[in-house]
Design a protein around this motif. Structure first.
Motif, PDB file in Angstrom:
ATOM      1  N   ARG A 186     -39.398   6.508 -27.687  1.00  0.00           N
ATOM      2  CA  ARG A 186     -40.744   6.624 -27.117  1.00  0.00           C
ATOM      3  C   ARG A 186     -41.329   5.311 -26.598  1.00  0.00           C
ATOM      4  NH1 ARG A 186     -42.466   9.959 -24.524  1.00  0.00           N
ATOM      5  NH2 ARG A 186     -44.687  10.320 -24.283  1.00  0.00           N
ATOM      6  N   VAL A 187     -41.484   5.216 -25.299  1.00  0.00           N
ATOM      7  CA  VAL A 187     -42.200   4.084 -24.708  1.00  0.00           C
ATOM      8  C   VAL A 187     -43.473   4.687 -24.141  1.00  0.00           C
ATOM      9  CG1 VAL A 187     -42.124   2.264 -22.972  1.00  0.00           C
ATOM     10  CG2 VAL A 187     -40.000   3.082 -24.024  1.00  0.00           C
ATOM     11  N   PRO A 188     -44.644   4.342 -24.674  1.00  0.00           N
ATOM     12  CA  PRO A 188     -45.850   4.996 -24.162  1.00  0.00           C
ATOM     13  C   PRO A 188     -46.071   4.691 -22.683  1.00  0.00           C
ATOM     14  CG  PRO A 188     -46.343   3.490 -25.996  1.00  0.00           C
ATOM     15  CD  PRO A 188     -44.898   3.292 -25.636  1.00  0.00           C
ATOM     16  N   GLY A 189     -45.997   5.723 -21.863  1.00  0.00           N
ATOM     17  CA  GLY A 189     -46.273   5.566 -20.437  1.00  0.00           C
ATOM     18  C   GLY A 189     -47.594   6.254 -20.139  1.00  0.00           C
ATOM     19  N   ALA A 190     -47.870   6.454 -18.859  1.00  0.00           N
ATOM     20  CA  ALA A 190     -49.105   7.152 -18.492  1.00  0.00           C
ATOM     21  C   ALA A 190     -48.987   8.612 -18.906  1.00  0.00           C
ATOM     22  CB  ALA A 190     -49.303   7.052 -16.994  1.00  0.00           C
ATOM     23  N   SER A 191     -50.062   9.179 -19.437  1.00  0.00           N
ATOM     24  CA  SER A 191     -50.040  10.606 -19.759  1.00  0.00           C
ATOM     25  C   SER A 191     -51.457  11.153 -19.673  1.00  0.00           C
ATOM     26  CB  SER A 191     -49.449  10.858 -21.150  1.00  0.00           C
ATOM     27  OG  SER A 191     -50.302  10.352 -22.143  1.00  0.00           O
ATOM     28  N   ALA A 192     -51.530  12.480 -19.464  1.00  0.00           N
ATOM     29  CA  ALA A 192     -52.826  13.148 -19.427  1.00  0.00           C
ATOM     30  C   ALA A 192     -52.895  14.095 -20.607  1.00  0.00           C
ATOM     31  CB  ALA A 192     -52.972  13.917 -18.117  1.00  0.00           C
ATOM     32  N   VAL A 210     -61.456  31.020 -21.034  1.00  0.00           N
ATOM     33  CA  VAL A 210     -60.666  29.860 -21.444  1.00  0.00           C
ATOM     34  C   VAL A 210     -61.308  28.619 -20.835  1.00  0.00           C
ATOM     35  CG1 VAL A 210     -58.357  28.870 -21.579  1.00  0.00           C
ATOM     36  CG2 VAL A 210     -58.627  31.352 -21.310  1.00  0.00           C
ATOM     37  N   LEU A 211     -61.849  27.767 -21.702  1.00  0.00           N
ATOM     38  CA  LEU A 211     -62.456  26.510 -21.247  1.00  0.00           C
ATOM     39  C   LEU A 211     -61.411  25.418 -21.396  1.00  0.00           C
ATOM     40  CD1 LEU A 211     -64.930  28.295 -21.806  1.00  0.00           C
ATOM     41  CD2 LEU A 211     -66.081  26.325 -22.793  1.00  0.00           C
ATOM     42  N   CYS A 212     -61.180  24.674 -20.321  1.00  0.00           N
ATOM     43  CA  CYS A 212     -60.105  23.680 -20.337  1.00  0.00           C
ATOM     44  C   CYS A 212     -60.642  22.343 -19.830  1.00  0.00           C
ATOM     45  CB  CYS A 212     -58.979  24.195 -19.436  1.00  0.00           C
ATOM     46  SG  CYS A 212     -57.616  23.060 -19.253  1.00  0.00           S
ATOM     47  N   VAL A 213     -60.345  21.269 -20.556  1.00  0.00           N
ATOM     48  CA  VAL A 213     -60.739  19.932 -20.078  1.00  0.00           C
ATOM     49  C   VAL A 213     -59.509  19.022 -20.110  1.00  0.00           C
ATOM     50  CG1 VAL A 213     -63.156  20.064 -20.807  1.00  0.00           C
ATOM     51  CG2 VAL A 213     -61.450  19.192 -22.406  1.00  0.00           C
ATOM     52  N   GLY A 214     -59.490  18.084 -19.195  1.00  0.00           N
ATOM     53  CA  GLY A 214     -58.360  17.155 -19.149  1.00  0.00           C
ATOM     54  C   GLY A 214     -58.849  15.725 -19.101  1.00  0.00           C
ATOM     55  N   GLY A 215     -58.019  14.824 -19.573  1.00  0.00           N
ATOM     56  CA  GLY A 215     -58.398  13.417 -19.529  1.00  0.00           C
ATOM     57  C   GLY A 215     -57.189  12.534 -19.717  1.00  0.00           C
ATOM     58  N   LEU A 216     -57.339  11.281 -19.374  1.00  0.00           N
ATOM     59  CA  LEU A 216     -56.240  10.348 -19.590  1.00  0.00           C
ATOM     60  C   LEU A 216     -56.184   9.974 -21.064  1.00  0.00           C
ATOM     61  CD1 LEU A 216     -56.594   8.199 -16.381  1.00  0.00           C
ATOM     62  CD2 LEU A 216     -55.056  10.102 -16.831  1.00  0.00           C
ATOM     63  N   ARG A 217     -55.078   9.337 -21.444  1.00  0.00           N
ATOM     64  CA  ARG A 217     -54.851   8.988 -22.853  1.00  0.00           C
ATOM     65  C   ARG A 217     -56.095   8.360 -23.503  1.00  0.00           C
ATOM     66  NH1 ARG A 217     -50.098   7.821 -25.424  1.00  0.00           N
ATOM     67  NH2 ARG A 217     -48.937   7.841 -23.497  1.00  0.00           N
ATOM     68  N   GLY A 218     -56.406   8.851 -24.689  1.00  0.00           N
ATOM     69  CA  GLY A 218     -57.486   8.229 -25.458  1.00  0.00           C
ATOM     70  C   GLY A 218     -58.869   8.815 -25.203  1.00  0.00           C
ATOM     71  N   ARG A 219     -58.988   9.766 -24.248  1.00  0.00           N
ATOM     72  CA  ARG A 219     -60.319  10.337 -23.992  1.00  0.00           C
ATOM     73  C   ARG A 219     -60.674  11.336 -25.097  1.00  0.00           C
ATOM     74  NH1 ARG A 219     -62.008   9.157 -18.304  1.00  0.00           N
ATOM     75  NH2 ARG A 219     -60.425   7.683 -17.710  1.00  0.00           N
ATOM     76  N   LYS A 220     -61.970  11.604 -25.251  1.00  0.00           N
ATOM     77  CA  LYS A 220     -62.418  12.477 -26.352  1.00  0.00           C
ATOM     78  C   LYS A 220     -62.553  13.909 -25.846  1.00  0.00           C
ATOM     79  CE  LYS A 220     -64.923   8.835 -28.790  1.00  0.00           C
ATOM     80  NZ  LYS A 220     -65.018   7.792 -27.763  1.00  0.00           N
ATOM     81  N   LEU A 221     -61.479  14.678 -25.957  1.00  0.00           N
ATOM     82  CA  LEU A 221     -61.450  15.998 -25.328  1.00  0.00           C
ATOM     83  C   LEU A 221     -62.270  17.036 -26.096  1.00  0.00           C
ATOM     84  CD1 LEU A 221     -57.739  16.142 -24.109  1.00  0.00           C
ATOM     85  CD2 LEU A 221     -59.766  15.441 -22.866  1.00  0.00           C
ATOM     86  N   ARG A 222     -62.313  16.941 -27.429  1.00  0.00           N
ATOM     87  CA  ARG A 222     -63.087  17.930 -28.208  1.00  0.00           C
ATOM     88  C   ARG A 222     -64.569  17.860 -27.849  1.00  0.00           C
ATOM     89  NH1 ARG A 222     -60.206  20.849 -31.478  1.00  0.00           N
ATOM     90  NH2 ARG A 222     -58.203  19.961 -31.996  1.00  0.00           N
TER      91      ARG A 222
END
Ligand SMILES: Cc1cc2nc3c(=O)[nH]c(=O)nc-3n(C[C@H](O)[C@H](O)[C@H](O)COP(=O)(O)OP(=O)(O)OC[C@H]3O[C@@H](n4cnc5c(N)ncnc54)[C@H](O)[C@@H]3O)c2cc1C
Length: 349
Positions: free
Chosen positions: A179-185, A228-240
């Protein structure tokens, strides 16, 4: 130790499509799936136009009625992006590939039923509750260690090729590339019983790019009486927290009334460039990084899966190196992934 020509890890669309290509070529293949089937999968469950075309191309069929939910179809005209002033414009979920425009009628399905159906029609032998724990690759075989769903029994297999179709948190991929942390959503979905959709457009998929609502993007659609409520964000965002804000926003602006909560589900999607494996270990579907953002992953899985299966079948016949063949034949998929990524305006906010 059980010996097989090819072992495919994962019974999602990539694994089933890969297994179909191998059975079509007459290759001995076994699919190993971690969960009991049919298994739940975090997904909005929309078969976009390209997916429908690929089902016909590789499986010679359309999805059966038994996998659908209500509303059965979502017209692309009902996929809208809401503007802060209350107006909306058509929102493009699926862009043309190689100049080909796809159907604008999207099929609304449950992934557990769809994935099990696809696996069944692949014609491949499979074992569920069979979780691949790890593997050792040599120059002419791969040894695979498998535990039960609860991790109890251990079983060993030897195969000529191992294909990782085990999704975004792929164990097979991690065995090659620690695992090399790369960009993720990150994506989080919450299901609520519908009391009233208020003034939201009926049978619609509504998308919002309003920073005060969701951190990066938010969307909402119906599924068998649930919203269905859906939210997206980049790594580390507070989705809840975003889901709660989104819920309040829907109530205030559209008078949406939600009933009982059913479930939350989340997932990370890697945004790295696809990789197709090494030596006798081949990666496909989301395990390889094949997903057309924004969230259009079933087509990328089916298409890359079939090509990986064909590449391994050809390698078994001595026509070349499996990973090389797979990468070579997936060039258009990789190009389309990059094109889709370039058009994702929520990632550049
Ligand atoms: C919130 C959300 C909504 C989405 N909505 C859509 C949508 O509407 N339409 C669309 O086209 N795409 C959508 N996607 C993307 C889509 O779900 C994925 O891209 C697609 O499922 C990838 O298919 P796959 O076969 O590669 O992997 P998966 O479908 O993830 O299948 C992998 C399989 O491998 C199994 N597995 C994992 N580890 C092991 C192991 N160690 N041993 C054995 N088996 C294992 C898993 O149980 C699973 O069955 C969405 C994604 C998310 C997160």
């Amino acid at each position: 130790m059980e010996q097989r020509d090819v072992i495919v890890v994962g019974a999602g669309p990539a694994g089933s499509s890969c297994a179909k290509a191998l059975t079509d070529a007459g290759v001995d293949v076994l699919v190993l799936e971690r969960d009991a089937l049919p298994r739940y999968k975090t997904c909005s469950g929309l078969l976009f136009g390209q997916t429908q075309e690929l089902l016909r191309r590789y499986f010679n069929t359309d999805a059966p009625d038994s996998v659908y939910c209500e509303p059965h179809l979502l017209s692309a005209d009902n996929v809208v992006e809401w503007k802060p002033d209350g107006s909306y414009v058509p929102y493009l979920w699926e862009i043309a590939k190689d100049g080909v425009e796809f159907s604008r009628s999207y099929q609304n399905i449950w992934r557990n039923h769809f994935d099990k159906w696809l696996l069944d029609i692949s014609g491949a032998e499979y074992r569920d509750r069979a979780r691949v724990i790890d593997y050792t690759a040599a120059s002419d075989y791969v040894d695979v260690r498998v535990g039960g769903a609860g991790g109890e029994s251990i079983r060993d297999y030897r195969c000529k090729y191992l294909i990782g179709a085990d999704g975004s948190a792929s164990v097979v991929r991690r065995g090659l590339y620690p695992r090399v942390p790369g960009a993720s959503a990150g994506i989080l979905q919450s299901y609520f019983k519908i009391e009233s959709v208020g003034s939201l457009r009926p049978d619609s998929f509504s998308v919002f790019f309003l920073p005060e609502v969701g951190e990066v993007f938010s969307c909402v659609h119906e599924k068998d009486g649930y919203l269905v409520l859906c939210v997206g964000g980049l790594r580390g965002r507070k989705l809840r927290q975003s889901i709660q804000t989104f819920r309040q926003f829907l109530a205030d602006r559209f008078q949406v009334k939600l009933g009982e909560w059913w479930r939350d589900e989340g997932c990370q999607i890697a945004l790295d460039r696809p990789v197709f494996g090494e030596g006798r270990v081949v990666l496909t579907g989301e395990a390889a990084g094949c997903i057309y953002l924004n969230g259009e992953g079933i087509s990328a899985a089916i298409d890359s899966g079939y090509r990986a299966g064909q590449a391994v079948a050809d390698a078994l016949e001595g026509k070349g190196d499996a990973v090389g063949l797979c990468a070579e034949r997936s060039g258009d998929i990789v190009a389309h992934i990059e094109k889709c990524l370039g058009q994702m305006h929520f990632l550049t906010i």
